[in-house]
Design an enzyme around this catalytic site. Sequence first.
Site, mmCIF file in Angstrom:
data_model
loop_
_atom_site.group_PDB
_atom_site.id
_atom_site.type_symbol
_atom_site.label_atom_id
_atom_site.label_comp_id
_atom_site.label_asym_id
_atom_site.label_seq_id
_atom_site.Cartn_x
_atom_site.Cartn_y
_atom_site.Cartn_z
ATOM 1 N N SER A 117 0.838 -1.062 0.038
ATOM 2 C CA SER A 117 0.192 -0.012 0.108
ATOM 3 C C SER A 117 0.804 1.269 -0.073
ATOM 4 O O SER A 117 2.116 1.392 0.466
ATOM 5 C CB SER A 117 -0.864 -0.152 1.106
ATOM 6 N N TYR A 141 -1.461 -0.184 10.261
ATOM 7 C CA TYR A 141 -1.676 -0.546 8.984
ATOM 8 C C TYR A 141 -0.609 -0.544 8.088
ATOM 9 O O TYR A 141 -0.056 -1.493 7.525
ATOM 10 C CB TYR A 141 -3.195 -0.041 8.563
ATOM 11 N N LYS A 145 2.111 -3.465 6.499
ATOM 12 C CA LYS A 145 2.457 -3.676 5.107
ATOM 13 C C LYS A 145 3.874 -3.563 4.753
ATOM 14 O O LYS A 145 4.242 -4.412 3.970
ATOM 15 C CB LYS A 145 1.649 -2.640 4.275
HETATM 16 N N1 LIG Z 1 -8.893 -1.020 -1.315
HETATM 17 C C1 LIG Z 1 -7.901 -0.140 -1.078
HETATM 18 O O1 LIG Z 1 -7.932 0.903 -1.326
HETATM 19 C C2 LIG Z 1 -6.429 -0.698 -0.852
HETATM 20 C C3 LIG Z 1 -5.377 0.116 -1.001
HETATM 21 C C4 LIG Z 1 -3.896 -0.417 -0.693
HETATM 22 C C5 LIG Z 1 -3.961 -1.702 -0.278
HETATM 23 N N2 LIG Z 1 -4.969 -2.420 -0.237
HETATM 24 C C6 LIG Z 1 -4.787 -4.120 0.381
HETATM 25 O O2 LIG Z 1 -5.187 -5.007 -0.982
HETATM 26 C C7 LIG Z 1 -5.862 -6.152 -0.259
HETATM 27 C C8 LIG Z 1 -7.400 -6.361 -0.599
HETATM 28 O O3 LIG Z 1 -7.997 -5.162 -0.187
HETATM 29 P P1 LIG Z 1 -9.562 -5.344 -0.721
HETATM 30 O O4 LIG Z 1 -9.806 -3.594 -0.842
HETATM 31 O O5 LIG Z 1 -9.979 -5.964 -1.580
HETATM 32 O O6 LIG Z 1 -10.098 -5.628 0.745
HETATM 33 P P2 LIG Z 1 -11.469 -6.901 0.935
HETATM 34 O O7 LIG Z 1 -11.692 -6.389 2.506
HETATM 35 O O8 LIG Z 1 -12.548 -6.592 0.296
HETATM 36 O O9 LIG Z 1 -10.778 -8.026 0.731
HETATM 37 C C9 LIG Z 1 -9.867 -8.740 1.641
HETATM 38 C C10 LIG Z 1 -10.179 -10.241 1.659
HETATM 39 O O10 LIG Z 1 -9.542 -10.986 2.400
HETATM 40 C C11 LIG Z 1 -10.021 -11.845 3.326
HETATM 41 N N3 LIG Z 1 -9.366 -12.132 4.416
HETATM 42 C C12 LIG Z 1 -9.224 -11.076 5.402
HETATM 43 N N4 LIG Z 1 -8.262 -11.787 6.313
HETATM 44 C C13 LIG Z 1 -8.488 -12.900 6.057
HETATM 45 C C14 LIG Z 1 -7.801 -13.987 6.670
HETATM 46 N N5 LIG Z 1 -6.886 -13.894 7.749
HETATM 47 N N6 LIG Z 1 -7.486 -15.382 6.009
HETATM 48 C C15 LIG Z 1 -8.231 -15.378 4.838
HETATM 49 N N7 LIG Z 1 -8.965 -14.399 4.138
HETATM 50 C C16 LIG Z 1 -8.869 -13.170 4.642
HETATM 51 C C17 LIG Z 1 -11.456 -11.127 3.458
HETATM 52 O O11 LIG Z 1 -12.533 -11.787 3.686
HETATM 53 C C18 LIG Z 1 -11.474 -10.524 2.301
HETATM 54 O O12 LIG Z 1 -12.339 -11.093 1.048
HETATM 55 C C19 LIG Z 1 -5.508 -5.931 1.376
HETATM 56 O O13 LIG Z 1 -4.400 -6.638 1.514
HETATM 57 C C20 LIG Z 1 -5.514 -4.357 1.509
HETATM 58 O O14 LIG Z 1 -4.668 -4.074 2.574
HETATM 59 C C21 LIG Z 1 -6.139 -2.185 -0.600
#
Ligand SMILES: NC(=O)c1ccc[n+]([C@@H]2O[C@H](COP(=O)([O-])OP(=O)(O)OC[C@H]3O[C@@H](n4cnc5c(N)ncnc54)[C@H](O)[C@@H]3O)[C@@H](O)[C@H]2O)c1
Length: 327
Positions: A117, A141, A145
Amino acid sequence: MTWLLTGGAGYIGSHVLEELQAGGTDVVVVDDLSTGLESRVPDGVPAYYVPVQKTEAIEEILREHKVTGVIHFAAKKAVGESVENPMYYYEENVGGLASLLRAMEQAGTRNMVFSSSAAVYGQPDNPEVSEDSPLVPESPYGETKAAGEWMVRASAVSRAQSENPLSYSLLRYFNVAGAKSPTLGDTSVANLIPLVFRALSEGQKPKVFGDDYSTPDGTCIRDYIHVVDLAQAHVVAAQACEAASPGGFGAAYNIGTGTGSSVLEVLDEVRAVTGNDFEHEITPRRPGDPAALVADPTKIKTELGWSAQHDLADMVSSAWEAWQAQH
Ligand SMILES: NC(=O)c1ccc[n+]([C@@H]2O[C@H](COP(=O)([O-])OP(=O)(O)OC[C@H]3O[C@@H](n4cnc5c(N)ncnc54)[C@H](O)[C@@H]3O)[C@@H](O)[C@H]2O)c1
């Protein structure tokens, strides 16, 4: 080629799943459904609804499906919640990754793409960050990362002389928005665009946290990236790992457009898309928000040929369609 997507039932994971499948790659999903939706996983995709902390179960899945690479999305992502409950974030994001890397090591899985991130950069002096900018995360957070990136690198170093060395890509996403189709929208309300939609749905004025920053209109500037562009970046990153000699690839990339939009510019785009000429409310700054944070995306363009194709109007209009479909 078979890739395992941890968090494949999530917002970003489900978009990447579609892109990989469209390119002919087999996919397997692991997700604990803590924030994900089973409905986002297409019929016929092998899916295991277990946490990544279950090392032995993950190892077995890797072996059974002869998985060639893993994209690790599974994590908790709310910055504010990470400040209130940091150990939960360390358990989930760092503990979960440690378990996964152990399972991959044991199964001999050779490729990995990690969801990092822009939060790893904290509040940089220069708002345009390259991959060489210092990692100074400002929230638990962001710390998880940065730690995740170090863990992936450390695993690759330790496996370098083994039978199964590790290739990896660390993708530092900026502000992800939009949806490929109305059913794949972001259901969390953590980022600016869904926060504005929620306020409008509730008949409230959207809040702007501070208008006295050192930016042209005084509001914070961020680099918004369409989730479909982001999904394509995963495809090229996964291909780069697969194409290299075993253990021969390891890099971090910024995934953004290189263009910043202020909060007021985003609000104007929402007014244009929704046809709602709403008023907003200025409230005090939130602690830890940098005035401006924009990606320098040159490295991934030069090395892997990827660049973003969608603009803010595409993001806001597709996010709005998805929001309306959900509510
Ligand atoms: N959305 C953003 O703007 C953004 C920005 C930077 C980084 N990210 C990173 O991208 C990744 C995905 O984000 P997203 O927006 O799709 O979020 P999201 O919450 O929709 O997806 C995360 C998924 O991981 C699953 N999950 C969480 N903990 C788990 C565990 N311990 N075991 C198995 N499954 C688990 C959840 O059920 C979910 O389906 C994350 O790592 C997040 O930190 C997202």
